[in-house]
Design a protein around this motif. Structure first.
Motif, PDB file in Angstrom:
ATOM      1  N   ARG B 127      48.904  41.456  27.966  1.00  0.00           N
ATOM      2  CA  ARG B 127      47.908  42.475  28.230  1.00  0.00           C
ATOM      3  C   ARG B 127      48.016  43.638  27.237  1.00  0.00           C
ATOM      4  NH1 ARG B 127      44.954  43.901  33.336  1.00  0.00           N
ATOM      5  NH2 ARG B 127      45.869  42.004  34.179  1.00  0.00           N
ATOM      6  N   GLU B 160      41.973  28.880  27.489  1.00  0.00           N
ATOM      7  CA  GLU B 160      41.014  29.225  28.537  1.00  0.00           C
ATOM      8  C   GLU B 160      40.971  30.730  28.813  1.00  0.00           C
ATOM      9  OE1 GLU B 160      41.804  28.447  32.780  1.00  0.00           O
ATOM     10  OE2 GLU B 160      40.113  27.072  32.676  1.00  0.00           O
ATOM     11  N   PHE B 163      39.155  32.458  26.153  1.00  0.00           N
ATOM     12  CA  PHE B 163      37.730  32.164  26.282  1.00  0.00           C
ATOM     13  C   PHE B 163      37.096  33.031  27.367  1.00  0.00           C
ATOM     14  CE2 PHE B 163      34.148  29.257  27.564  1.00  0.00           C
ATOM     15  CZ  PHE B 163      33.462  29.341  26.371  1.00  0.00           C
ATOM     16  N   GLU B 164      37.754  33.077  28.503  1.00  0.00           N
ATOM     17  CA  GLU B 164      37.275  33.914  29.620  1.00  0.00           C
ATOM     18  C   GLU B 164      37.166  35.378  29.172  1.00  0.00           C
ATOM     19  OE1 GLU B 164      40.110  35.210  32.727  1.00  0.00           O
ATOM     20  OE2 GLU B 164      39.003  33.855  34.045  1.00  0.00           O
TER      21      GLU B 164
END
Lengths: 216, 216
Positions: B127, B160, B163-164
């Motif tokens: 993050r 993924e 991508f999200e």
């Protein structure tokens, strides 16, 4: 949704016309009168057994909720859930319709609905059934007719292919997408209220997809 | 991209200034002069070993391609691939830059680029590294400055979560999304050209995510 027939459902629906509104076209453009307030109206298409709409109504007393479900037996279960929730004079901001989603414009006037929930809708995986998917563009046309300006569609599904189809359908329609998640239960999203399906799927560790689409 | 150091790369890059353009800021606003035509300009950020940009240039002679890669050894491999492809006087519509993506506006004038490719960019999963992701909004700001009106970003990834993140970042930025697929190699998408990474991943049966974002 497949469910064993509930022989009691028909009778109970008839006996509760304040909860399962029998002639919703008569309330078209007058739902604020029905609820006797000016709160925004959110509808769920394919309400199933009613846990989502009932819990949402509990959690958001400043919103009016209308759950739409065509199947009598399923709706009967949702009705019982709603009756149980109303025992303490709560949840007066929720009603149900036994109607078909393709007739939405018969029950709602332009701009009467602020938000539509699609929860675990039938993915209709076969290509020849594309038009039956509740995010197909003809349905988006219907939704647009009843939604307020910048009205929103909130979608949850466990079906990746249906999610992919829906993202494209929303985008191609000119919707703006928001809060896309591929794994709702491991995301930052707060205040999620689960459907019956969702509880079962989540307990099995299956991923839940979610997004919000804002009408152009 | 991690790669063993190629001691020959530095020299070969210096010896091929027509292929790895040494002072790209001098061509800012003049890339059509560089290519000696008025064809649209597509750039790839993080060109890696160069298979994608070289094969794209072969497949689309009416487009000019510029591959951008910061790492000398990696760029050296891409350069050799490009030189090999040019053996038959082909692929004159492609060059490379050894530059950093965060300086794009030094090399390209407003509206000079029609399309940006992001292939298997570093997902920066932590993050605290969010801002390093090539689809973070500060990068979208950069892209917007050099892209034509309605210019496009085409993204592929096997990650993924990245991508999200990218779908949300594009959407929040006001981009319109198009051709979203969660499994490129089992989709209807035609004309896909694979990167080196992609060939390896696809052979292992891993899913490739892809989307296109149109600048607002």
């Amino acid at each position: 949704m497949r469910m064993r027939r509930k022989p009691w459902a028909e009778e109970e629906i008839k006996n509760n016309p304040h909860l399962v509104v029998p002639r919703p076209h008569e309330w078209k453009g007058k739902w604020h009168q029905f609820f006797n307030n000016t709160h925004p109206i959110h509808i769920e298409i394919g309400t199933g057994k009613g846990q989502f709409i009932t819990e949402m109504a509990k959690a958001h007393p400043q919103v009016n909720f209308i759950g739409i479900e065509l199947q009598t037996s399923v709706l009967g279960v949702a009705l019982r859930k709603l009756i149980a929730a109303r025992k303490n004079n709560e949840v007066e901001n929720c009603c149900l319709l036994r109607e078909n989603a393709n007739q939405l414009t018969d029950f709602f006037a332009p701009g009467e609905v602020e938000r539509i929930y699609l929860n675990f809708s039938d993915p209709w995986p076969k290509r020849r059934h594309t038009k039956r998917r509740l995010t197909y563009r003809t349905f988006l046309d219907l939704y647009r007719k009843i939604l307020t300006e910048k009205g929103e569609i909130h979608l949850k599904t466990d079906n990746e292919k249906f999610f992919e189809f829906s993202l494209n359908s929303f985008s191609d329609y000119g919707c703006r997408l928001k809060n896309i998640t591929f794994d709702l239960h491991n995301s930052d999203y707060m205040g999620n209220i689960m459907t019956e399906y969702e509880e079962k799927f989540a307990a099995q560790g299956m991923k839940i997809y979610r997004c919000e689409a804002i009408m152009p």
